[in-house]
Motif scaffolding. Structure first.
Motif, PDB file in Angstrom:
ATOM      1  N   ALA A 240       0.849  -1.195   0.000  1.00  0.00           N
ATOM      2  CA  ALA A 240       0.000   0.000   0.000  1.00  0.00           C
ATOM      3  C   ALA A 240       0.887   1.250   0.000  1.00  0.00           C
ATOM      4  O   ALA A 240       0.650   2.189  -0.760  1.00  0.00           O
ATOM      5  CB  ALA A 240      -0.924  -0.013   1.212  1.00  0.00           C
ATOM      6  N   ARG A 241       1.928   1.223   0.827  1.00  0.00           N
ATOM      7  CA  ARG A 241       2.841   2.391   0.872  1.00  0.00           C
ATOM      8  C   ARG A 241       3.474   2.637  -0.483  1.00  0.00           C
ATOM      9  O   ARG A 241       3.625   3.769  -0.930  1.00  0.00           O
ATOM     10  CB  ARG A 241       3.939   2.162   1.919  1.00  0.00           C
ATOM     11  N   LYS A 242       3.864   1.545  -1.150  1.00  0.00           N
ATOM     12  CA  LYS A 242       4.484   1.672  -2.481  1.00  0.00           C
ATOM     13  C   LYS A 242       3.524   2.314  -3.471  1.00  0.00           C
ATOM     14  O   LYS A 242       3.925   3.085  -4.331  1.00  0.00           O
ATOM     15  CB  LYS A 242       4.844   0.277  -3.015  1.00  0.00           C
ATOM     16  N   ILE A 243       2.237   1.956  -3.374  1.00  0.00           N
ATOM     17  CA  ILE A 243       1.234   2.515  -4.294  1.00  0.00           C
ATOM     18  C   ILE A 243       1.169   4.041  -4.123  1.00  0.00           C
ATOM     19  O   ILE A 243       1.196   4.790  -5.098  1.00  0.00           O
ATOM     20  CB  ILE A 243      -0.163   1.885  -4.063  1.00  0.00           C
ATOM     21  N   TYR A 244       1.089   4.487  -2.869  1.00  0.00           N
ATOM     22  CA  TYR A 244       1.013   5.938  -2.629  1.00  0.00           C
ATOM     23  C   TYR A 244       2.242   6.633  -3.208  1.00  0.00           C
ATOM     24  O   TYR A 244       2.142   7.693  -3.812  1.00  0.00           O
ATOM     25  CB  TYR A 244       0.931   6.235  -1.123  1.00  0.00           C
ATOM     26  N   GLU A 245       3.374   5.998  -3.006  1.00  0.00           N
ATOM     27  CA  GLU A 245       4.632   6.596  -3.473  1.00  0.00           C
ATOM     28  C   GLU A 245       4.652   6.691  -5.003  1.00  0.00           C
ATOM     29  O   GLU A 245       4.988   7.727  -5.568  1.00  0.00           O
ATOM     30  CB  GLU A 245       5.787   5.733  -2.985  1.00  0.00           C
ATOM     31  N   ALA A 246       4.256   5.598  -5.669  1.00  0.00           N
ATOM     32  CA  ALA A 246       4.295   5.585  -7.142  1.00  0.00           C
ATOM     33  C   ALA A 246       3.350   6.622  -7.728  1.00  0.00           C
ATOM     34  O   ALA A 246       3.641   7.253  -8.740  1.00  0.00           O
ATOM     35  CB  ALA A 246       3.930   4.191  -7.658  1.00  0.00           C
ATOM     36  N   LYS A 247       2.199   6.832  -7.081  1.00  0.00           N
ATOM     37  CA  LYS A 247       1.212   7.789  -7.594  1.00  0.00           C
ATOM     38  C   LYS A 247       1.506   9.219  -7.161  1.00  0.00           C
ATOM     39  O   LYS A 247       0.925  10.160  -7.688  1.00  0.00           O
ATOM     40  CB  LYS A 247      -0.182   7.436  -7.066  1.00  0.00           C
ATOM     41  N   GLY A 248       2.352   9.374  -6.133  1.00  0.00           N
ATOM     42  CA  GLY A 248       2.551  10.691  -5.549  1.00  0.00           C
ATOM     43  C   GLY A 248       1.265  11.118  -4.864  1.00  0.00           C
ATOM     44  O   GLY A 248       0.837  12.262  -4.934  1.00  0.00           O
ATOM     45  N   ARG A 249       0.627  10.132  -4.188  1.00  0.00           N
ATOM     46  CA  ARG A 249      -0.706  10.356  -3.615  1.00  0.00           C
ATOM     47  C   ARG A 249      -0.637  10.485  -2.101  1.00  0.00           C
ATOM     48  O   ARG A 249       0.075   9.749  -1.453  1.00  0.00           O
ATOM     49  CB  ARG A 249      -1.573   9.151  -3.984  1.00  0.00           C
ATOM     50  N   PRO A 250      -1.433  11.422  -1.523  1.00  0.00           N
ATOM     51  CA  PRO A 250      -1.451  11.541  -0.061  1.00  0.00           C
ATOM     52  C   PRO A 250      -1.923  10.232   0.558  1.00  0.00           C
ATOM     53  O   PRO A 250      -2.855   9.611   0.041  1.00  0.00           O
ATOM     54  CB  PRO A 250      -2.475  12.654   0.203  1.00  0.00           C
ATOM     55  N   SER A 251      -1.304   9.799   1.656  1.00  0.00           N
ATOM     56  CA  SER A 251      -1.606   8.468   2.188  1.00  0.00           C
ATOM     57  C   SER A 251      -2.856   8.444   3.063  1.00  0.00           C
ATOM     58  O   SER A 251      -3.191   7.423   3.644  1.00  0.00           O
ATOM     59  CB  SER A 251      -0.401   7.906   2.932  1.00  0.00           C
ATOM     60  N   ASP A 252      -3.592   9.580   3.175  1.00  0.00           N
ATOM     61  CA  ASP A 252      -4.888   9.522   3.868  1.00  0.00           C
ATOM     62  C   ASP A 252      -6.009   9.218   2.876  1.00  0.00           C
ATOM     63  O   ASP A 252      -7.181   9.243   3.217  1.00  0.00           O
ATOM     64  CB  ASP A 252      -5.192  10.844   4.594  1.00  0.00           C
ATOM     65  N   ASN A 253      -5.634   8.925   1.645  1.00  0.00           N
ATOM     66  CA  ASN A 253      -6.637   8.680   0.597  1.00  0.00           C
ATOM     67  C   ASN A 253      -6.751   7.173   0.386  1.00  0.00           C
ATOM     68  O   ASN A 253      -5.886   6.558  -0.217  1.00  0.00           O
ATOM     69  CB  ASN A 253      -6.186   9.395  -0.681  1.00  0.00           C
ATOM     70  N   PRO A 254      -7.837   6.546   0.914  1.00  0.00           N
ATOM     71  CA  PRO A 254      -7.899   5.072   0.949  1.00  0.00           C
ATOM     72  C   PRO A 254      -7.991   4.408  -0.432  1.00  0.00           C
ATOM     73  O   PRO A 254      -8.415   5.025  -1.402  1.00  0.00           O
ATOM     74  CB  PRO A 254      -9.170   4.809   1.752  1.00  0.00           C
ATOM     75  N   LEU A 255      -7.592   3.144  -0.475  1.00  0.00           N
ATOM     76  CA  LEU A 255      -7.549   2.380  -1.732  1.00  0.00           C
ATOM     77  C   LEU A 255      -8.745   1.428  -1.809  1.00  0.00           C
ATOM     78  O   LEU A 255      -9.254   0.983  -0.781  1.00  0.00           O
ATOM     79  CB  LEU A 255      -6.253   1.562  -1.778  1.00  0.00           C
ATOM     80  N   ILE A 256      -9.156   1.100  -3.021  1.00  0.00           N
ATOM     81  CA  ILE A 256     -10.235   0.123  -3.211  1.00  0.00           C
ATOM     82  C   ILE A 256      -9.613  -1.278  -3.271  1.00  0.00           C
ATOM     83  O   ILE A 256      -8.622  -1.489  -3.980  1.00  0.00           O
ATOM     84  CB  ILE A 256     -11.007   0.399  -4.515  1.00  0.00           C
ATOM     85  N   VAL A 257     -10.185  -2.233  -2.520  1.00  0.00           N
ATOM     86  CA  VAL A 257      -9.706  -3.611  -2.567  1.00  0.00           C
ATOM     87  C   VAL A 257     -10.524  -4.370  -3.619  1.00  0.00           C
ATOM     88  O   VAL A 257     -11.753  -4.434  -3.538  1.00  0.00           O
ATOM     89  CB  VAL A 257      -9.824  -4.304  -1.192  1.00  0.00           C
TER      90      VAL A 257
END
Ligand code: TXA
Ligand code: MG
Length: 365
Positions: A66-83
């Motif tokens: 999950a951390r890697k996803i935020y990093e790759a997108k340059g996305r704030p990590s308070d923005n939840p992901l869809i499973v």
């Protein structure tokens, strides 16, 4: 390209082709999907097509992914992901109690472009849910997506595969533009079918509430659930109220040029836009218009893009993000778009357009 961007694009990204509509995959495709699944299982990231937009997939139950996803997108990590799951029964591992309404919605719309917000089980790390006690779950219909999820262990966290703030990618080429060098693999399944992200419905509140409109419409959800609410920020700027889906508060889907939506009778809209285009030109702006087939010939902007016939909402939805990206690629600094009916799938179309335009709407008579 900034210095940061160069530093982050350090990985070797491989792109592999998968036929978009394959009912069954051949041995070579199976091998590609198996390899992609292995990458996700081992903590890597793979972008893949779904019926809505391309997703950027990682193991949803692995906090490091999950951390890697935020990093790759340059996305704030308070923005939840869809499973993303590939079989209904897999929901029970990530949602402790599945309400009857979720079962009815799944029966009606899964596999398909619907995401449900439900209470999360301990198995889902807070990294995946952006710190929330709820989890977003979706069972996509795209055959390659489902096969990939199965090969990945069953639970794939996947935001849209764009850099944060860019329109969601509807073709592999756009994923390559945003993600090359940042992720392990891209599955190229051609152009997606729907073109706008899934409908999100929150089932943790009574009545259930639509947080993001999509191809599964308010009318369709109402038909199954009876009462259904919508987040007020979907078609208005909410008067300063924050949207309930954390991701909806960011200036998403945004082209680089400044954009306005012009509403009113067709001829007046064209006359107004052409007048503005003249003035913008004198100021050295490069102008663009997003319109429909019916009015295409009436515009004098530098770049004029057609979404399809006005009554063909499917075509408008499918082409919208690609047109916004093309405006960027053509260096357009001022964009004017026609407005659309906000009923049915039109609610999703207008929601994305309004966000792209930062809610700048001009009404002409
Ligand atoms: O069609 C789609 O849904 C695509 C494809 C790849 O499946 N995915 C997608 O993901 O659009 P993303 O991350 O770009 O958008 C997810 C949205 C965000 O606005 C996020 O804030 C919201 O879902 N969301 C996720 N989990 C949530 C939760 N627990 N509560 C409220 N909103 C949530
Ligand atoms: Mg997104």
């Amino acid at each position: 390209m900034g210095k940061c961007d160069i530093l982050l694009r350090t990985m070797k990204t491989i792109t592999m082709k998968i036929r978009p509509d394959a009912g069954t995959f051949d041995e070579k495709e199976e091998e590609i999907l198996r390899r992609a699944g292995k990458i996700i299982k081992e903590g890597g990231l793979v972008a893949f097509p779904t019926e809505t937009v391309y997703g950027l997939g990682g193991d949803a139950l692995n906090r490091a992914s999950a951390r890697k996803i935020y990093e790759a997108k340059g996305r704030p990590s308070d923005n939840p992901l869809i499973v993303h799951i590939c079989r209904f029964e897999d929901i029970f591992r990530i949602v402790p109690e599945v309400p009857a309404a979720a079962g009815r919605l799944a029966e009606a719309f899964w596999p398909g472009p619907l995401t449900m917000i439900l209470p999360k089980a301990d198995s889902v790390p807070y990294e995946t849910t952006g710190g929330l006690d709820t989890v977003a779950v979706r069972l996509p219909s795209h055959p390659a997506a489902r096969k990939l999820i199965a090969y990945s262990g069953g639970y794939v966290a996947a935001p849209s595969a764009n850099l944060s703030g860019r329109p969601s990618p509807t073709e592999a080429e756009y994923v390559i533009q945003d993600m090359d060098g940042r992720i392990d693999m891209i599955l190229d399944g051609g152009k997606v079918g729907i073109g706008l992200e899934s409908t999100i419905v929150d089932l943790t509140v009574v009545p259930p509430q639509i947080l993001r409109p999509g191809h599964v419409t308010q009318e369709m959800l109402g038909g199954v659930l009876g009462e259904i609410d919508t987040d007020v920020t979907i078609l208005s700027d909410g008067g300063g109220q924050a949207p309930k889906a954390p991701g909806m508060k960011y200036r998403h889907y945004a082209p680089k040029g400044e954009m306005a939506i012009v509403e009113g009778p067709r001829e007046q809209v064209a006359a107004y836009i052409n007048g503005q285009v003249e003035k913008d030109r004198l100021r050295g702006e490069r102008t663009g218009v997003i319109c429909t087939e019916e009015s295409l010939d009436g515009y004098r902007a530098d770049v004029v893009k057609c979404l399809g016939r006005r009554e063909d909402q499917e075509s408008i939805g499918r082409n919208l993000y690609s047109m916004l990206r093309q405006m960027d690629d053509e260096g357009v600094t001022r964009i004017y778009s026609e407005s659309f009916a906000d009923r049915g799938f039109g609610q999703a179309i207008m929601n994305r357009l309004l966000k792209a335009a930062g809610h700048r709407v001009i009404r002409v008579q």
